[in-house]
Write an enzyme that holds these catalytic residues in place. Structure first.
Site, PDB file in Angstrom:
ATOM      1  N   SER A 119       0.317  -1.170   0.015  1.00  0.00           N
ATOM      2  CA  SER A 119       0.169  -0.379   0.094  1.00  0.00           C
ATOM      3  C   SER A 119       0.746   1.288  -0.150  1.00  0.00           C
ATOM      4  O   SER A 119       1.663   1.458  -0.853  1.00  0.00           O
ATOM      5  CB  SER A 119      -0.802   0.196   0.976  1.00  0.00           C
ATOM      6  OG  SER A 119      -1.908   1.177   1.320  1.00  0.00           O
ATOM      7  N   ASP A 173     -10.079  -4.910  -3.701  1.00  0.00           N
ATOM      8  CA  ASP A 173      -9.338  -4.458  -3.199  1.00  0.00           C
ATOM      9  C   ASP A 173     -10.107  -3.111  -2.568  1.00  0.00           C
ATOM     10  O   ASP A 173     -10.833  -1.732  -4.046  1.00  0.00           O
ATOM     11  CB  ASP A 173      -8.222  -4.014  -3.318  1.00  0.00           C
ATOM     12  CG  ASP A 173      -7.522  -2.924  -2.851  1.00  0.00           C
ATOM     13  OD1 ASP A 173      -8.198  -2.119  -1.671  1.00  0.00           O
ATOM     14  OD2 ASP A 173      -6.162  -2.907  -3.098  1.00  0.00           O
ATOM     15  N   HIS A 207      -7.882  -5.477   0.711  1.00  0.00           N
ATOM     16  CA  HIS A 207      -6.683  -5.082   0.921  1.00  0.00           C
ATOM     17  C   HIS A 207      -5.943  -5.417   1.513  1.00  0.00           C
ATOM     18  O   HIS A 207      -6.212  -4.962   2.730  1.00  0.00           O
ATOM     19  CB  HIS A 207      -7.066  -3.242   1.040  1.00  0.00           C
ATOM     20  CG  HIS A 207      -5.473  -1.673   0.900  1.00  0.00           C
ATOM     21  ND1 HIS A 207      -4.967  -2.131   0.106  1.00  0.00           N
ATOM     22  CD2 HIS A 207      -5.395  -1.929   1.762  1.00  0.00           C
ATOM     23  CE1 HIS A 207      -4.094  -0.976  -0.119  1.00  0.00           C
ATOM     24  NE2 HIS A 207      -3.851  -1.014   0.920  1.00  0.00           N
TER      25      HIS A 207
END
Ligand SMILES: *[C@@H]1O[C@H](CO)[C@@H](O)[C@H](O)[C@H]1NC(C)=O
Length: 229
Positions: A119, A173, A207
């Site tokens: 991320s 995600d 995610h």
């Protein structure tokens, strides 16, 4: 908080089982620490590789109503056209380059170092690899994007224009949509040799990470950081 994270605790480290001849530096996501990822990497470790998971400094994050949390740079929004913290991103990249230099001083050449992250940390790993003068062995960019992408013009990438990239994204995600990952890989292909870029998506993954992804990461690391003795 600007400028240096020397006050942050020392990185979580998975030492090599024998003499380290290669290293993986892995940057966690927003609000996290290096500990979870060091445990995950310990699960796929190779005996000659040292795994280094630094912790981000605490700073106020605009996206989180200015609450302070571990963050490599400020995040204003998560869409491709959000404003970006240019100064913070560049400073964070300098800090990562300093970390790489430290490993080089410890005896591991930069071309035996893979940089990676998840991320926000993945975003920083991509940005650093594309702007550094240190030739790296590869980049592992998970569930992320390329920061300051309009600052990159074709052919501007120096020593790492052939760098092997493993980019991974979950197709469910909700935070950093797969579309953002796809835009990123297209942008990367215009800057570095597309033959060296692998883009993997994982069905049903949000995610986060999954075992299949960790196995792909292990394979990538084993391929690009083989034992030398
Ligand atoms: C990148 O891809 C090219 C073309 O396939 C290949 O010759 C080269 O060895 C690759 N570079 C790296 C660092 O793997």
């Amino acid at each position: 908080m600007c400028g240096n994270n020397m006050s942050a605790p020392l990185p979580a480290i998975v030492p090599a089982a024998r003499k380290a001849t290669a290293a993986v530096i892995f940057l966690h996501g927003l609000g996290d620490t290096g500990h979870g990822w060091s445990e995950a990497l310990a699960g796929i470790k190779s005996p000659h590789v040292k795994y280094i998971c630094p912790h981000a400094p605490f700073m106020p994050v605009t996206l989180n109503m200015n609450m302070a949390m571990p963050s490599w740079f400020d995040i204003i929004g998560l869409s491709p056209d959000s404003q970006e913290d240019e100064v913070g991103i560049k400073q964070a990249a300098e800090n990562v380059k300093a970390l790489i230099d430290q490993e080089v001083k410890n005896g591991i050449p930069s071309n035996r170092i893979i940089l990676g992250g998840f991320s926000q940390g993945g975003a920083l790993s991509l940005y650093t690899a594309l702007t550094t003068h240190q030739k790296l062995a590869g980049v592992v960019a998970l569930s992320c994007w390329l920061p300051l992408r309009t600052s990159f013009v074709q052919g501007a990438v120096g020593v790492n224009k052939e760098i092997p990239v493993l980019q991974c994204h979950g197709d469910c995600d909700p935070l950093v949509p797969l579309m953002f990952g796809s835009l990123t890989v297209e942008k990367l292909k215009s800057m570095i040799n597309p033959a060296n870029i692998t883009f993997r998506t994982y069905s049903g993954m949000m995610h986060s990470s999954c075992i299949e992804e960790m196995m792909d990461i292990k394979q990538f690391i084993d391929k690009h950081l083989p034992p030398v003795d």
